[in-house]
Design an enzyme around this catalytic site. Sequence first.
Site, PDB file in Angstrom:
ATOM      1  N   GLU A   1     -62.531 -73.128  14.784  1.00  0.00           N
ATOM      2  CA  GLU A   1     -63.391 -72.567  13.754  1.00  0.00           C
ATOM      3  C   GLU A   1     -63.287 -71.041  13.878  1.00  0.00           C
ATOM      4  O   GLU A   1     -63.473 -70.504  14.975  1.00  0.00           O
ATOM      5  CB  GLU A   1     -64.852 -73.003  13.973  1.00  0.00           C
ATOM      6  CG  GLU A   1     -65.722 -72.451  12.861  1.00  0.00           C
ATOM      7  CD  GLU A   1     -67.197 -72.809  12.965  1.00  0.00           C
ATOM      8  OE1 GLU A   1     -67.585 -73.558  13.893  1.00  0.00           O
ATOM      9  OE2 GLU A   1     -67.948 -72.318  12.104  1.00  0.00           O
TER      10      GLU A   1
ATOM     11  N   ARG B   1     -63.779 -80.805  28.451  1.00  0.00           N
ATOM     12  CA  ARG B   1     -63.488 -79.403  28.196  1.00  0.00           C
ATOM     13  C   ARG B   1     -63.314 -78.668  29.516  1.00  0.00           C
ATOM     14  O   ARG B   1     -63.775 -79.109  30.565  1.00  0.00           O
ATOM     15  CB  ARG B   1     -64.550 -78.754  27.326  1.00  0.00           C
ATOM     16  CG  ARG B   1     -65.960 -78.769  27.887  1.00  0.00           C
ATOM     17  CD  ARG B   1     -66.988 -78.509  26.800  1.00  0.00           C
ATOM     18  NE  ARG B   1     -66.844 -77.204  26.201  1.00  0.00           N
ATOM     19  CZ  ARG B   1     -66.680 -76.990  24.897  1.00  0.00           C
ATOM     20  NH1 ARG B   1     -66.615 -77.990  24.061  1.00  0.00           N
ATOM     21  NH2 ARG B   1     -66.591 -75.766  24.423  1.00  0.00           N
TER      22      ARG B   1
ATOM     23  N   LYS C   1     -68.783 -69.606  22.566  1.00  0.00           N
ATOM     24  CA  LYS C   1     -68.536 -68.513  21.624  1.00  0.00           C
ATOM     25  C   LYS C   1     -69.828 -67.768  21.311  1.00  0.00           C
ATOM     26  O   LYS C   1     -69.811 -66.569  21.098  1.00  0.00           O
ATOM     27  CB  LYS C   1     -67.955 -69.071  20.323  1.00  0.00           C
ATOM     28  CG  LYS C   1     -66.475 -69.359  20.412  1.00  0.00           C
ATOM     29  CD  LYS C   1     -65.934 -69.547  19.005  1.00  0.00           C
ATOM     30  CE  LYS C   1     -64.955 -70.697  18.979  1.00  0.00           C
ATOM     31  NZ  LYS C   1     -64.710 -71.198  17.638  1.00  0.00           N
TER      32      LYS C   1
HETATM   33  P1  ATP Z   1     -67.619 -73.140  21.643  1.00  0.00           P
HETATM   34  O1  ATP Z   1     -68.223 -74.447  22.032  1.00  0.00           O
HETATM   35  O2  ATP Z   1     -67.125 -72.313  22.789  1.00  0.00           O
HETATM   36  O3  ATP Z   1     -68.450 -72.348  20.692  1.00  0.00           O
HETATM   37  P2  ATP Z   1     -65.928 -74.686  19.915  1.00  0.00           P
HETATM   38  O4  ATP Z   1     -65.572 -75.868  20.693  1.00  0.00           O
HETATM   39  O5  ATP Z   1     -66.936 -74.869  18.856  1.00  0.00           O
HETATM   40  O6  ATP Z   1     -66.268 -73.490  20.883  1.00  0.00           O
HETATM   41  P3  ATP Z   1     -63.691 -74.559  18.163  1.00  0.00           P
HETATM   42  O7  ATP Z   1     -63.163 -73.381  17.458  1.00  0.00           O
HETATM   43  O8  ATP Z   1     -64.317 -75.629  17.359  1.00  0.00           O
HETATM   44  O9  ATP Z   1     -64.659 -74.024  19.287  1.00  0.00           O
HETATM   45  O10 ATP Z   1     -62.575 -75.178  19.102  1.00  0.00           O
HETATM   46  C1  ATP Z   1     -61.263 -75.456  18.681  1.00  0.00           C
HETATM   47  C2  ATP Z   1     -60.677 -76.502  19.572  1.00  0.00           C
HETATM   48  O11 ATP Z   1     -60.674 -76.039  20.923  1.00  0.00           O
HETATM   49  C3  ATP Z   1     -61.485 -77.779  19.542  1.00  0.00           C
HETATM   50  O12 ATP Z   1     -60.583 -78.864  19.440  1.00  0.00           O
HETATM   51  C4  ATP Z   1     -62.213 -77.792  20.847  1.00  0.00           C
HETATM   52  O13 ATP Z   1     -62.412 -79.085  21.280  1.00  0.00           O
HETATM   53  C5  ATP Z   1     -61.264 -77.005  21.765  1.00  0.00           C
HETATM   54  N1  ATP Z   1     -62.013 -76.355  22.825  1.00  0.00           N
HETATM   55  C6  ATP Z   1     -63.040 -75.501  22.702  1.00  0.00           C
HETATM   56  N2  ATP Z   1     -63.536 -75.151  23.902  1.00  0.00           N
HETATM   57  C7  ATP Z   1     -62.791 -75.801  24.829  1.00  0.00           C
HETATM   58  C8  ATP Z   1     -62.804 -75.878  26.254  1.00  0.00           C
HETATM   59  N3  ATP Z   1     -63.686 -75.196  26.972  1.00  0.00           N
HETATM   60  N4  ATP Z   1     -61.883 -76.644  26.860  1.00  0.00           N
HETATM   61  C9  ATP Z   1     -60.985 -77.322  26.134  1.00  0.00           C
HETATM   62  N5  ATP Z   1     -60.925 -77.311  24.804  1.00  0.00           N
HETATM   63  C10 ATP Z   1     -61.808 -76.574  24.139  1.00  0.00           C
HETATM   64 MG    MG Z   2     -66.241 -76.686  17.408  1.00  0.00          MG
END
Ligand code: ATP
Ligand code: MG
Length: 565
Positions: A37, A263, A273
């Site tokens: 995102e 994760r 984020k």
């Molecule tokens: P945050 O929870 O940090 O705000 P998010 O998961 O909402 O981040 P996205 O932009 O939706 O962030 O993530 C894009 C992809 O990266 C998704 O498929 C998510 O599962 C993966 N991702 C995000 N954070 C991690 C992590 N800590 N470890 C592994 N994969 C991750």
């Molecule tokens: Mg997300």
Amino acid sequence: MGTEEITPGLNFIRSIIEADIRAGKNGGRVHTRFPPEPNGYLHIGHAKSICLNFGLARDYRGLCNLRFDDTNPGKEDVEYVDSIMADVRWLGFDWAERLYYASDYFEKLYEYALHLIRAGKAYVCDLTPDQVRQYRGTLTECGINSPCRERSVEENLDLFQRMRAGEFPDGAYVLRARIDMASPNLNMRDPVLYRIRRESHHRTGDSWLIYPMYDYTHPISDALEGITHSICTLEFEDHRPFYDWVLDNLPVPCHPQQIEFARLNLNYTVMSKRKLLELVDKAFVRGWDDPRLPTIAGLRRRGFTPEAIRNFAEIVGVAKRESMVDMALLEHCLREDLNKRARRAMAVLRPLKVVITNYPEGKVEEVDAENNPEDPGAGTRMLPFSREIWIEQDDFREDPPKKFFRLSPGKEIRLKHAYYIRCDEVVKDKQGCVSELRCSYDPESRGGWTKDGRKVLGTSHWVSAAHAVDAEVRLYDKLLSVPDPSAEKEEKDFKEYLNPDSLEILKDCKIEPSLAEAKSGDFFQFLRQGYFCADPDSTPSLPVFNRSVTLRDSWAKIEKSQQEK
Ligand code: ATP
Ligand code: MG
């Protein structure tokens, strides 16, 4: 899981994919996607997901798409879109022409919503967000049907079209799936599909007043792109039934399989984020690329290489259970990479003047210095040596403790690549601080060896004072002072755990002349000090270096002690 065959030596995701290929599922195709995102910069957790998705596509001769999951206009921005593309490329991955945006599917998503309404599987609901929550029930209590659940198809179609046309204020209505308010899975209790939002979108502008929810958008986007394996993090496990429900109830081209993995969590840092944004917005750090942050931009500026990050992602692997990874492992991966590749250089971070009294004034010699003992092909360079040099303040003690093998009054050390020197006299300033050492050198010890075979235990790095270039060096330490704020007894805001000593700026460092030409991103090993890289702030008149990592490998120690146990 459970029913898949597990192939030894493969992680569980590879096992699933290989079984699918063997079974001829999806015609043997493997097609993944990385779906960020654009509401912030990517971090090391995303790097793990990028390496996983693009890595699987590479290894199984498949494809991996980059898809921006941009359904939340208020928080998203083109700055983030651009940074994400730059970061994925920098990590070494390529989506070729397969760049997609969920917003490209807004019209399709709308038509699919009409399809659900016509099939009696979605309805317009006028409960307030609070009421929706109350009616949803809890883990132990069933939900209650919304009074709007039995609206006719015609009325639902009319209301939904008018939601789109802008006839209602924000929040007046939502479109909900009509599934089961008694489902043990809360995500199946008539989840919201669309909400009214008067917000400009960074790509579609003001053309939409209603926006689809992530959980509804994601399975459809996957299906439209022909994704075979939709890999996401564990928190979506409970959402999988809804992912499948959407695809089972719509005439979509295919039904991708959602697979969840744990994760990445790293100690001593923050990865959400929201928290990263707060640190940036409130200027706790200097920007998204602050070298203290675990963002890819921050790691890059700190001096991390794509190779080190990819190797790290490989080592941490994928698992089904959450765990905390030690920051020391990430640093270890960088050392492993840079040790082979980084040119060695001399830099004195906290300088102390040494005058070699028996060395002729005005004389300059060039001594030969190897560029990398790990790589004979890296060659050598000439270092100027003269009567006045800088050494590290720490390399001298007036009252040395036992086992202090460096310089002290009357003692001798080796200057790396140059001569033996002995400390004859300590000069102090008015405050009584050591301001200069007067030493004598052994002209027979050039190259660091003496004719009589006399040995010294200490070797110091140095820079010729007449040739040294002034530089700024930034040293970094952990962002947080505790490994995991959520594990602390007292629950405090994460900012209370910020390490006040995470950045130390040294302004009068002395570096060897060849370093003055370093360009932003060039990396070096400064002898005995660690690995450093030139910062984008660097100019020929004032070179600036970041310490990427020290030479002390605490990961190797941890590994060793674990083996001994
Ligand atoms: P945050 O929870 O940090 O705000 P998010 O998961 O909402 O981040 P996205 O932009 O939706 O962030 O993530 C894009 C992809 O990266 C998704 O498929 C998510 O599962 C993966 N991702 C995000 N954070 C991690 C992590 N800590 N470890 C592994 N994969 C991750
Ligand atoms: Mg997300």
